[in-house]
Design a protein around this motif. Structure first.
Motif, mmCIF file in Angstrom:
data_model
loop_
_atom_site.group_PDB
_atom_site.id
_atom_site.type_symbol
_atom_site.label_atom_id
_atom_site.label_comp_id
_atom_site.label_asym_id
_atom_site.label_seq_id
_atom_site.Cartn_x
_atom_site.Cartn_y
_atom_site.Cartn_z
ATOM 1 N N VAL A 201 36.058 97.165 40.726
ATOM 2 C CA VAL A 201 34.866 96.355 39.437
ATOM 3 C C VAL A 201 34.996 95.187 40.609
ATOM 4 O O VAL A 201 35.708 94.463 40.561
ATOM 5 C CB VAL A 201 35.789 96.428 38.109
ATOM 6 C CG1 VAL A 201 34.613 95.220 36.964
ATOM 7 C CG2 VAL A 201 36.370 98.029 37.728
ATOM 8 N N LEU A 202 33.242 95.564 40.308
ATOM 9 C CA LEU A 202 33.107 94.100 41.719
ATOM 10 C C LEU A 202 32.672 92.264 40.608
ATOM 11 O O LEU A 202 32.909 91.606 40.776
ATOM 12 C CB LEU A 202 31.490 94.631 41.721
ATOM 13 C CG LEU A 202 31.945 95.377 43.261
ATOM 14 C CD1 LEU A 202 30.795 96.405 43.485
ATOM 15 C CD2 LEU A 202 33.157 94.674 44.004
ATOM 16 N N LYS A 203 32.186 92.942 39.435
ATOM 17 C CA LYS A 203 31.764 91.760 38.789
ATOM 18 C C LYS A 203 31.747 92.149 37.166
ATOM 19 O O LYS A 203 31.621 93.538 36.576
ATOM 20 C CB LYS A 203 30.350 91.559 38.968
ATOM 21 C CG LYS A 203 29.426 90.174 38.055
ATOM 22 C CD LYS A 203 29.227 89.218 38.866
ATOM 23 C CE LYS A 203 28.297 88.208 38.356
ATOM 24 N NZ LYS A 203 27.171 87.500 39.207
ATOM 25 N N ILE A 204 32.071 90.671 35.753
ATOM 26 C CA ILE A 204 31.985 91.078 34.802
ATOM 27 C C ILE A 204 31.097 89.989 34.776
ATOM 28 O O ILE A 204 31.133 88.954 34.189
ATOM 29 C CB ILE A 204 33.376 91.817 34.205
ATOM 30 C CG1 ILE A 204 33.912 92.600 34.731
ATOM 31 C CG2 ILE A 204 32.965 91.442 33.122
ATOM 32 C CD1 ILE A 204 35.151 93.201 33.513
ATOM 33 N N LEU A 205 30.263 90.672 33.519
ATOM 34 C CA LEU A 205 29.145 89.474 32.756
ATOM 35 C C LEU A 205 29.398 89.724 30.879
ATOM 36 O O LEU A 205 29.308 91.200 30.839
ATOM 37 C CB LEU A 205 27.792 89.808 33.166
ATOM 38 C CG LEU A 205 27.507 89.982 34.405
ATOM 39 C CD1 LEU A 205 25.815 90.539 34.655
ATOM 40 C CD2 LEU A 205 27.846 88.343 34.848
ATOM 41 N N ALA A 206 30.209 89.097 30.470
ATOM 42 C CA ALA A 206 30.709 88.866 29.393
ATOM 43 C C ALA A 206 30.241 88.164 28.376
ATOM 44 O O ALA A 206 30.632 87.249 28.217
ATOM 45 C CB ALA A 206 32.351 88.628 29.012
ATOM 46 N N VAL A 219 37.701 79.977 24.874
ATOM 47 C CA VAL A 219 37.257 80.689 24.383
ATOM 48 C C VAL A 219 36.930 81.747 25.519
ATOM 49 O O VAL A 219 37.444 82.256 26.140
ATOM 50 C CB VAL A 219 36.248 80.679 23.651
ATOM 51 C CG1 VAL A 219 35.073 81.830 23.672
ATOM 52 C CG2 VAL A 219 35.781 79.442 22.909
ATOM 53 N N GLU A 220 36.294 80.867 26.762
ATOM 54 C CA GLU A 220 36.607 81.236 27.992
ATOM 55 C C GLU A 220 37.856 82.464 28.646
ATOM 56 O O GLU A 220 37.828 83.569 29.138
ATOM 57 C CB GLU A 220 35.678 80.361 29.437
ATOM 58 C CG GLU A 220 34.126 79.757 29.098
ATOM 59 C CD GLU A 220 34.236 78.551 29.702
ATOM 60 O OE1 GLU A 220 34.808 79.322 30.969
ATOM 61 O OE2 GLU A 220 33.614 78.308 29.837
ATOM 62 N N GLY A 221 39.002 81.743 28.263
ATOM 63 C CA GLY A 221 39.943 82.480 28.651
ATOM 64 C C GLY A 221 40.852 83.698 28.150
ATOM 65 O O GLY A 221 41.033 84.036 28.869
ATOM 66 N N GLN A 222 40.366 83.835 27.010
ATOM 67 C CA GLN A 222 40.323 84.388 25.990
ATOM 68 C C GLN A 222 39.476 86.054 26.463
ATOM 69 O O GLN A 222 39.699 86.836 26.572
ATOM 70 C CB GLN A 222 39.290 84.587 24.466
ATOM 71 C CG GLN A 222 41.013 83.630 24.322
ATOM 72 C CD GLN A 222 42.073 84.558 22.456
ATOM 73 O OE1 GLN A 222 42.256 85.481 23.834
ATOM 74 N NE2 GLN A 222 42.542 83.521 21.755
ATOM 75 N N GLY A 285 39.608 86.897 20.102
ATOM 76 C CA GLY A 285 40.765 87.790 20.287
ATOM 77 C C GLY A 285 40.324 88.834 21.500
ATOM 78 O O GLY A 285 40.172 89.579 21.632
ATOM 79 N N GLU A 286 40.418 89.913 20.256
ATOM 80 C CA GLU A 286 40.212 91.230 20.470
ATOM 81 C C GLU A 286 38.983 91.521 20.658
ATOM 82 O O GLU A 286 38.712 92.611 21.827
ATOM 83 C CB GLU A 286 40.772 92.047 19.292
ATOM 84 C CG GLU A 286 42.059 91.980 18.929
ATOM 85 C CD GLU A 286 42.940 92.243 17.907
ATOM 86 O OE1 GLU A 286 43.239 93.478 17.617
ATOM 87 O OE2 GLU A 286 42.157 91.225 17.052
ATOM 88 N N PRO A 287 37.535 91.250 20.434
ATOM 89 C CA PRO A 287 36.828 91.559 21.042
ATOM 90 C C PRO A 287 37.022 91.445 22.147
ATOM 91 O O PRO A 287 35.526 91.710 23.073
ATOM 92 C CB PRO A 287 35.252 90.310 20.018
ATOM 93 C CG PRO A 287 36.177 90.026 18.685
ATOM 94 C CD PRO A 287 37.258 90.530 19.207
ATOM 95 N N ALA A 288 37.118 90.112 22.638
ATOM 96 C CA ALA A 288 37.125 90.239 24.521
ATOM 97 C C ALA A 288 37.120 91.692 25.128
ATOM 98 O O ALA A 288 36.827 91.703 26.280
ATOM 99 C CB ALA A 288 37.707 89.450 24.567
#
Length: 331
Positions: A201-206, A219-222, A285-288
């Motif tokens: 995995v090279l990158k994740i946009l969330a 929030v960013e940490g979660q 929490g879990e949505p991430a």
């Protein structure tokens, strides 16, 4: 040879289940120096709930969160907080803490009205001072609390919150299982080595709708932590059993992501205030975790043109899928 692909995963997730009672409580007390004790049943297991609840109370009382001492998850002295699960604590315990702070503010506001000869409804606490008509006065909250103490007026409050418990409609069978919902989309870029089957995995946009980010850094940490868990779920975590007995009971055989596996994660906070949440907040929490594995699977398909339906997507599964694809093409 390596091939790259992009994939997307989307999710919605319920916050504050309503099928059964789901309450939490909180207690707030001003001390002589205008600092505050906050007691909540919510267990902070690393997600930062104690920080969030302190911030919510501080915002309501007009003081710094540094002036709040949080006592949490002590079943001897703290009120019921419910389970630290289902991404519910910011929403449910946060509402309880806010309501407790509102109650604890009533006597001090009334006292400030007496001291300033103003209607309490025109007053507010902000940045440690009393404001009247939208403007700061020379009167501090500490002076108000001191005046209450001299007269034996207790400055405390309690509050509790329970989302409306709903039942299924007896005619249609429909119901409302949650008080609100979180939404998210994640996009993943992967690189697949078609000779070894390894997926990187090279990158994740969330992008996550959190209602309102009480503490953006948390929030960013979660989001980053959840996406990393999703990466592990999608590519490497697998329990091996033989005759119902788990064989990989340690981290030598049960693989989880290390810092070398974690790609760049771009956490995008989407704020659409939830009217029933404390200052518009809801859970994250879990949505991430939820969309990541699906996005990875879609990205692998985009890269190699073959769909893998079981997780984790191991090198063996990739090579097997490529071999089947080649055999099908040859046949």
């Amino acid at each position: 040879m390596k091939k790259r692909g992009w994939g997307m995963g989307c999710m919605w997730y319920g916050i504050g289940n309503t099928a059964l009672p789901n309450p939490a409580g909180a207690m707030v007390e001003w001390l002589d120096d205008a600092s505050v004790n906050l007691a909540v049943g919510c267990a902070d297991i690393g997600q930062g709930s104690s920080t969030i609840l302190a911030q919510i109370v501080a915002e309501e009382l007009g003081i710094s969160s540094q002036d709040i001492t949080v006592t949490s998850a002590d079943t001897l002295i703290t009120p019921e907080g419910g389970a630290t699960s289902a991404s519910r604590q910011t929403y449910i315990s946060g509402n309880a803490a806010m309501l407790a702070a509102i109650e604890a503010k009533k006597i001090p506001l009334a006292e400030a009205g007496i001291l300033l000869n103003q209607e309490p409804s025109t007053l507010a606490f902000k940045a440690g001072t009393v404001w009247a008509g939208g403007q700061p006065t020379a009167l501090t909250i500490k002076e108000v609390i001191a005046s209450c103490r001299k007269q034996g007026k207790l400055t405390l409050g309690s509050g509790w919150f329970n989302p409306d418990t709903t039942t299924l409609d007896e005619h249609t069978g429909y119901g409302k299982p949650y008080a609100t919902y979180a939404f998210a989309t994640q996009i993943v870029e992967v690189e697949v080595d078609i000779e070894t089957g390894r997926v990187e995995v090279l990158k994740i946009l969330a992008a996550h709708d959190v209602g309102r980010a009480i503490n953006p850094a948390l929030v960013e940490g979660q989001i980053e932590g959840g996406a990393t868990m999703g990466l592990g779920y999608g590519l490497m975590e697998e329990i091996t059993t033989v005759g119902g007995v788990i064989k990989n009971t340690n981290f030598t055989d049960y693989l989880i992501p290390t810092m070398l596996d974690v790609p760049e994660i771009d956490a995008i906070i989407v704020e659409e205030p939830e009217p029933s949440g404390p200052f518009g907040a809801k859970g994250v929490g879990e949505p991430a975790l939820i969309p990541t594995a699906a996005a990875i699977a879609n990205a692998v398909y985009d890269a190699i043109g073959v769909r893998i339906y079981s997780l984790p997507i191991t090198p063996e599964k990739v090579l097997q899928a490529l071999a089947s694809q080649a055999a099908g093409a040859a046949g």
